[in-house]
Design an enzyme around this catalytic site. Structure first.
Site, PDB file in Angstrom:
ATOM      1  N   PHE A  25       4.547  18.890  -5.751  1.00 19.03           N
ATOM      2  CA  PHE A  25       4.190  18.745  -4.338  1.00 19.03           C
ATOM      3  C   PHE A  25       5.471  18.455  -3.554  1.00 19.03           C
ATOM      4  O   PHE A  25       6.190  17.501  -3.843  1.00 19.03           O
ATOM      5  CB  PHE A  25       3.191  17.601  -4.189  1.00 19.03           C
TER       6      PHE A  25
ATOM      7  N   THR B 124       8.294  15.818   1.466  1.00 21.95           N
ATOM      8  CA  THR B 124       9.237  14.857   2.040  1.00 21.95           C
ATOM      9  C   THR B 124      10.608  15.471   2.319  1.00 21.95           C
ATOM     10  O   THR B 124      11.152  16.200   1.482  1.00 21.95           O
ATOM     11  CB  THR B 124       9.401  13.654   1.096  1.00 21.95           C
ATOM     12  N   GLU B 125      11.167  15.144   3.484  1.00 24.33           N
ATOM     13  CA  GLU B 125      12.486  15.627   3.884  1.00 24.33           C
ATOM     14  C   GLU B 125      13.384  14.444   4.237  1.00 24.33           C
ATOM     15  O   GLU B 125      12.919  13.453   4.804  1.00 24.33           O
ATOM     16  CB  GLU B 125      12.366  16.575   5.079  1.00 24.33           C
ATOM     17  N   PRO B 126      14.671  14.529   3.916  1.00 16.83           N
ATOM     18  CA  PRO B 126      15.573  13.392   4.153  1.00 16.83           C
ATOM     19  C   PRO B 126      15.807  13.088   5.622  1.00 16.83           C
ATOM     20  O   PRO B 126      16.074  11.944   5.985  1.00 16.83           O
ATOM     21  CB  PRO B 126      16.874  13.822   3.465  1.00 16.83           C
TER      22      PRO B 126
ATOM     23  N   GLY C 124      10.469  12.399   9.581  1.00 18.57           N
ATOM     24  CA  GLY C 124       9.469  11.367   9.375  1.00 18.57           C
ATOM     25  C   GLY C 124       8.257  11.928   8.658  1.00 18.57           C
ATOM     26  O   GLY C 124       8.322  12.959   7.993  1.00 18.57           O
TER      27      GLY C 124
ATOM     28  N   ILE D 279       5.501 -16.823 -13.448  1.00 20.27           N
ATOM     29  CA  ILE D 279       4.870 -17.556 -14.543  1.00 20.27           C
ATOM     30  C   ILE D 279       5.668 -17.398 -15.830  1.00 20.27           C
ATOM     31  O   ILE D 279       5.764 -18.335 -16.638  1.00 20.27           O
ATOM     32  CB  ILE D 279       3.413 -17.072 -14.726  1.00 20.27           C
ATOM     33  N   HIS D 280       6.282 -16.255 -16.013  1.00 19.17           N
ATOM     34  CA  HIS D 280       7.126 -16.036 -17.197  1.00 19.17           C
ATOM     35  C   HIS D 280       8.435 -16.820 -17.134  1.00 19.17           C
ATOM     36  O   HIS D 280       9.126 -16.940 -18.164  1.00 19.17           O
ATOM     37  CB  HIS D 280       7.451 -14.541 -17.339  1.00 19.17           C
TER      38      HIS D 280
ATOM     39  N   GLU E 267       3.587   8.293  -1.822  1.00 24.14           N
ATOM     40  CA  GLU E 267       2.598   8.822  -0.883  1.00 24.14           C
ATOM     41  C   GLU E 267       2.634   8.120   0.474  1.00 24.14           C
ATOM     42  O   GLU E 267       1.620   7.999   1.152  1.00 24.14           O
ATOM     43  CB  GLU E 267       1.172   8.764  -1.465  1.00 24.14           C
ATOM     44  N   GLY E 268       3.819   7.652   0.853  1.00 25.94           N
ATOM     45  CA  GLY E 268       3.991   7.089   2.188  1.00 25.94           C
ATOM     46  C   GLY E 268       4.084   5.578   2.179  1.00 25.94           C
ATOM     47  O   GLY E 268       3.362   4.894   1.460  1.00 25.94           O
TER      48      GLY E 268
END
Length: 396
Positions: free
Chosen positions: A133, A136-138, A141, A348-349, A374-375
């Site tokens: 899929f 997304t582009e650098p 938006g 906790i660890h 996914e955003g």
């Protein structure tokens, strides 16, 4: 059944409860056994071998969400989310393979012709081809802010532009690319194209060095007047974003939200086990009220997020108009929940959780990727607000 007889935008009716329970048990055993051995190998080598893809295919895990008439297992989308929760407790790259392959076929199928269904959709479900899929582009938006363009030349489009952070963009057979006709704006002019991996005029840069989800390949793609057959366009001109958003992103955001639930559940299990075993001043950590409160908060948050995700999954299954907003709500709430749960689990660890010898360390790194998959949450909030605003206008 021939492909031209298969109903467009097929939705699966689901499987019987007993069959689903058997499948959940099978997946849980795989995640705890072979899945963990794959995780150790991936973390050691930094690569996801092709053998893992083959094993997942042979076990039927890459076609679970597709209808039986497509060669899938036929689980409904809400049932698929219950399985996704279990897969998400495994290594991030294993979860990513199962998530992506069980999702990309939907985006293609809704707009595919019978010929395209035979060429792209069914082979993807059968894992004969890999589809990445590619939205997304650098320099852009979210949503309609697409800069990649196409111009028509005979029976081809010439594709130019840059895409990045493309999952499986290196090893795929096709890129499912969203672009726009040169000179168009907004949703108008957007197109979805199946671009062969061996097309001319494409530069592929492997950008797989990531903080978490080790081994999943990511690509930076540059298209320079890359010829793409017009026959490879899914849907009509102007439907490119519909392919990307409705066909893929809405159900995928719900799936990512459930991935957050599953990974949070794994973090909680690790925290509980450690707190029971770790003894200080003669008492296990589970006897300390501060630790009890952290674990109780985690449990409540995980369950609350899970119910919102299942609500969104049922809305998408029912073709409810509220599904896009619910998918963004679920992703927004679940990813914030995961951040808090994994942080408390690591706390906790104590110091031992910071070392790579500790299982919680990998979970903590993998969790961070969900904040932008996914955003981002900022993008999800914009979707939710737009839906709210539309309701206000309708109520006037």
């Amino acid at each position: 059944m021939s492909v031209d007889m298969i109903e467009r935008t097929a939705r699966s009716a689901g499987i019987a409860a007993a069959e689903l329970d058997e499948l959940l048990t099978d997946v849980a055993a795989y995640v705890a056994g072979p899945g963990e051995r794959w995780a150790e190998r991936i973390e050691r080598t930094g690569e996801v071998p092709e053998e893992l893809w083959t094993e997942l295919r042979d076990r039927g895990y890459l076609s679970l969400a597709a209808p039986v008439e497509y060669g899938g297992r036929g689980v409904s989308f809400p049932q698929w989310m219950r399985l996704m929760e279990v897969f998400a407790r495994s290594h991030g790259s294993l979860r990513m393979i199962v998530h992506v392959v069980n999702g990309t076929w939907r985006a293609m199928d809704e707009f595919a012709t019978p010929e395209q269904r035979a060429k792209f959709v069914l082979p993807s479900i059968a894992s004969r081809i890999k589809v990445a899929f590619t939205l997304t582009e650098p320099g852009a938006g979210s949503g309609a802010d697409i800069r990649a363009t196409v111009e028509r030349s005979g029976d081809h489009y010439l594709l130019s532009g840059v895409k990045h952070l493309i999952t499986f963009g290196v090893r795929c057979d096709y890129w499912l690319v969203t672009a726009r006709l040169d000179g168009s704006s907004g949703h108008n002019g957007t197109v979805a194209l199946m671009v062969p991996r061996d097309s001319a005029g494409v530069t592929v840069v492997d950008t797989s060095e990531t903080m978490g989800v080790t081994g999943t390949d990511h690509a930076h793609l540059t298209f320079d007047r890359t010829p793409v057959p017009i026959a490879n366009r899914l849907g009509e001109v102007g439907q490119g974003l519909a392919v990307a958003l409705g066909g893929f992103l809405t159900p995928s955001r719900i799936s990512v939200a459930m991935s957050c639930v599953g990974l949070a559940r794994r973090a909680q299990e690790l925290a509980v086990d450690y707190a029971r075993e770790r003894v200080t001043f003669g008492k296990p950590l589970t006897s300390r009220q501060a630790v009890q409160f952290m674990l109780a908060e985690n449990e409540a948050e995980i369950e609350a997020a899970k119910q919102l995700v299942l609500h969104g999954a049922q809305a998408w299954e029912d073709d409810d108009p509220a599904a896009p907003a619910l998918s963004s709500m679920a992703k927004m709430i679940a990813v914030d929940m995961l951040t808090r749960v994994t942080d408390k689990a690591l706390q906790i660890h104590g110091g031992s959780g910071y070392w790579r010898t500790s299982a919680i360390e990998r979970v903590y790194r993998d969790a961070r990727a969900q904040r932008f998959e996914e955003g981002t949450n900022e993008a999800q909030k914009s979707v939710v607000f737009r839906e709210m605003q539309a309701r206000w206008e309708d109520a006037r």
